[in-house]
Design an enzyme around this catalytic site. Sequence first.
Site, PDB file in Angstrom:
ATOM      1  N   LYS A  10      -9.194 -74.769 -72.380  1.00 29.35           N
ATOM      2  CA  LYS A  10      -9.999 -75.963 -72.704  1.00 29.35           C
ATOM      3  C   LYS A  10      -9.780 -76.399 -74.147  1.00 29.35           C
ATOM      4  O   LYS A  10      -9.852 -77.588 -74.447  1.00 29.35           O
ATOM      5  CB  LYS A  10     -11.479 -75.707 -72.411  1.00 29.35           C
ATOM      6  CG  LYS A  10     -11.752 -75.623 -70.916  1.00 29.35           C
ATOM      7  CD  LYS A  10     -13.145 -76.042 -70.503  1.00 29.35           C
ATOM      8  CE  LYS A  10     -13.205 -76.188 -68.989  1.00 29.35           C
ATOM      9  NZ  LYS A  10     -14.540 -76.365 -68.452  1.00 29.35           N
TER      10      LYS A  10
ATOM     11  N   LYS B 160      -5.433 -74.895 -61.339  1.00 28.04           N
ATOM     12  CA  LYS B 160      -6.534 -74.978 -60.375  1.00 28.04           C
ATOM     13  C   LYS B 160      -7.087 -76.392 -60.298  1.00 28.04           C
ATOM     14  O   LYS B 160      -6.963 -77.162 -61.254  1.00 28.04           O
ATOM     15  CB  LYS B 160      -7.628 -73.963 -60.708  1.00 28.04           C
ATOM     16  CG  LYS B 160      -8.595 -74.391 -61.756  1.00 28.04           C
ATOM     17  CD  LYS B 160      -9.861 -73.536 -61.694  1.00 28.04           C
ATOM     18  CE  LYS B 160     -10.826 -74.067 -62.747  1.00 28.04           C
ATOM     19  NZ  LYS B 160     -12.206 -73.957 -62.424  1.00 28.04           N
TER      20      LYS B 160
ATOM     21  N   LYS C 221     -12.724 -80.560 -61.696  1.00 31.32           N
ATOM     22  CA  LYS C 221     -13.372 -81.873 -61.629  1.00 31.32           C
ATOM     23  C   LYS C 221     -13.127 -82.693 -62.884  1.00 31.32           C
ATOM     24  O   LYS C 221     -13.260 -83.905 -62.875  1.00 31.32           O
ATOM     25  CB  LYS C 221     -14.874 -81.717 -61.332  1.00 31.32           C
ATOM     26  CG  LYS C 221     -15.656 -80.953 -62.369  1.00 31.32           C
ATOM     27  CD  LYS C 221     -17.145 -80.957 -62.017  1.00 31.32           C
ATOM     28  CE  LYS C 221     -17.673 -79.611 -61.572  1.00 31.32           C
ATOM     29  NZ  LYS C 221     -17.558 -78.529 -62.519  1.00 31.32           N
TER      30      LYS C 221
END
Length: 335
Positions: A116, A199, A202
């Site tokens: 992230k 992966k 969202k």
Amino acid sequence: MEGTEKKILFSAVQPSGAVTIGNYIGAIRNFVGLQEDYNCFYAVADLHAITVKQEAAVLRKNTLSLMALFIACGIDPAKSILFVQSHVPAHCELTWVLNTITYPGELSRMTQFKDKSAKHAENVNMGLMDYPVLMASDILLYQTALVPVGADQKQHLELSRDLAMRFNNRYGQTFEVPEPYILKGNGARIMSLADPSRKMSKSDENPNAFITMTDDRDTIIRKCKRAVTDSGNEVRCSEDKPGVSNLIAIYNAFTGNTNEQTEREFEGKGYGDFKLAVGEAVADALAPIQSEQARLLKDKAYLDSVMKEGAGKAFRAARRTLSKVYRKVGFYSGE
Ligand code: AQP
């Protein structure tokens, strides 16, 4: 529910975007069956969501939608405690205490933090790094025995276990040490439709990489048709066919098939037929959930009452643990 011998189970989903079928297959759909055998706490993790930039109005909307989705998927507020994380301040309070027994190196090593930070290079903040400590607080506050998470969250759960043991060693028995409950088989990790080495998430900026729980039939079928597949045209699950294997995992999750059954069903047929069938299976399975979610979203008063009641119950359970923690670390609470 209180006073029974059932083990406690906690899980949460972030309202950081529209929930994907990855979140559904890896997490939410399993929550439903678990509520029969465990005392379940399910949270909408809005405190976690703000570790990456959110628009206030969108976050509020996603929070309500996720609460409605939980219920539409079959989580029963009469059986499980459904709440919004920020409604229970003990999550932040315990995080502060656990921060004092967490080492920066443990957090900077976390795969999700590294991923992230790279993805949101303009906003690498302390919250992003502290995410796993907040997650440990979520879990440990409720004396949780089991945490149903996708395989991607296993590393974070390890830290929760380490922190529980570290605190117990230093201050005496306080926390139950939680165990992961990870779905077996290839349903545990659904991959991006645009890049099957990553992966499905969202918050992916490419909307074709994921299918959301609110996508309409045409969108679902279009996204499946566009999904990256591998060379060849054989529908077979194998490591050298990550794109097709991922679509098989999705198809199986919604039809209940095994890999062998799906391979047999599409023997002699090409990717085109298969992708259409995946899209149709997903759309068919989501349709009743979508109409129930839409109905619930029209009844805001009901959703508010579920959140309020859930927060009250969670607050009381969390307070018991937090008071114990405060006593152990030596906070003075008056006579
Ligand atoms: N692709 C996935 N396959 C299977 N399970 C998944 N989960 C997430 N993605 C997949 C599981 O969903 C639960 C809720 O996840 P979360 O919202 O708390 O955070 P996340 O894991 O970071 O999910 P996303 O979709 O990737 O969100 P963003 O993009 O905001 O980071 C967890 O149990 C997770 O394992």
